[in-house]
Design a protein around this motif. Structure first.
Motif, short mmCIF file in Angstrom:
data_model
loop_
_atom_site.label_atom_id
_atom_site.label_comp_id
_atom_site.label_asym_id
_atom_site.label_seq_id
_atom_site.Cartn_x
_atom_site.Cartn_y
_atom_site.Cartn_z
N LYS A 1 18.68 -56.40 17.21
CA LYS A 1 18.01 -57.63 16.78
C LYS A 1 17.63 -58.39 18.05
CE LYS A 1 19.44 -60.06 13.31
NZ LYS A 1 20.30 -60.93 12.47
N GLY A 2 16.38 -58.21 18.48
CA GLY A 2 15.93 -58.82 19.72
C GLY A 2 14.71 -59.69 19.52
N VAL A 3 14.65 -60.76 20.28
CA VAL A 3 13.54 -61.71 20.24
C VAL A 3 13.03 -61.91 21.66
CG1 VAL A 3 12.88 -64.11 19.77
CG2 VAL A 3 14.42 -62.92 18.21
N HIS A 4 11.71 -62.00 21.81
CA HIS A 4 11.08 -62.30 23.09
C HIS A 4 10.43 -63.67 22.97
CE1 HIS A 4 7.78 -61.03 26.23
NE2 HIS A 4 8.44 -62.11 26.60
N VAL A 5 10.99 -64.66 23.67
CA VAL A 5 10.44 -66.02 23.66
C VAL A 5 9.64 -66.22 24.94
CG1 VAL A 5 10.98 -68.49 23.65
CG2 VAL A 5 12.37 -66.91 22.30
N ARG A 6 8.36 -66.45 24.76
CA ARG A 6 7.46 -66.69 25.90
C ARG A 6 7.35 -68.20 26.09
NH1 ARG A 6 6.16 -62.43 22.90
NH2 ARG A 6 5.41 -60.52 23.91
N GLY A 7 8.05 -68.73 27.09
CA GLY A 7 8.09 -70.17 27.31
C GLY A 7 6.73 -70.79 27.53
N ASP A 8 5.82 -70.05 28.10
CA ASP A 8 4.49 -70.56 28.39
C ASP A 8 3.71 -70.92 27.12
OD1 ASP A 8 2.50 -71.28 30.28
OD2 ASP A 8 1.44 -69.43 29.84
#
Length: 179
Positions: A31-38
């Motif tokens: 269960k993985g999430v990629h959060v792109r702060g930009d």
């Protein structure tokens, strides 16, 4: 080697491989999430103030807001049972306040640090241009001279993305954990 559940932060200057590596790292988890702060900067329709070499206090305030929103979103996903990989350009004295925004543990801080020549070559091959207000060398100097020497630093100059991920997985537990 398997990665433990946590919040993984991937930083570096533009064209260092943050997006690619953060995506690949997030795919390592069940269960993985990629959060792109930009994305929070891109959400501003009018009134955005970019961090330029001669940045203003208003630019710093928007940057801190972006960092706070990124941390909140990462925390929410983490508390919902996900491993989270956060990716953005975290530079200078604002790194400490960004890291302090995390309540959940563990937090891993990973800095991609390819050399200037590798950055220039990667920038030429990208389908977007990151260096419109900054030049590569001055931004690289900010990373080297102003970023805290914490977490895992990876010189990925001569590595493929797959080799970089392998190196991170091998070293992350012993070198990247900061909180």
């Amino acid at each position: 080697m398997t990665l433990e559940k946590g919040i993984y932060i991937v930083t570096g200057i533009m064209a260092s491989g943050k997006s690619t590596i953060a995506q690949m790292l997030s795919e390592q988890f069940e269960k993985g999430v990629h959060v792109r702060g930009d994305i929070f900067r891109k959400m501003i329709v009018k009134g955005n103030i970019d961090m330029t070499p001669g940045y203003s206090q208003s630019a710093v305030e928007q940057l801190v807001l972006r960092y706070k929103m990124t941390a909140k979103v990462a925390e929410m996903y983490y508390k919902a049972g996900f491993s989270v990989v956060v990716q953005d350009t975290y530079l200078g004295k604002e790194v400490a306040s960004f890291l302090e925004a995390f309540e959940s543990k563990p937090v891993y801080f990973i800095t991609l640090n390819p050399n200037v020549e590798a950055i220039i070559e990667r920038e030429k091959k990208r389908n977007k241009s990151g260096y419109t207000t900054w030049e590569v060398e001055p931004l690289y100097k900010v990373l080297i001279n102003e970023n805290p020497r914490i977490g895992l630093w990876v010189d990925s100059s001569d590595m493929t993305p797959e080799e970089t991920i392998s190196e991170i997985i091998k070293r992350v537990k012993s070198e990247a954990r900061i909180i």
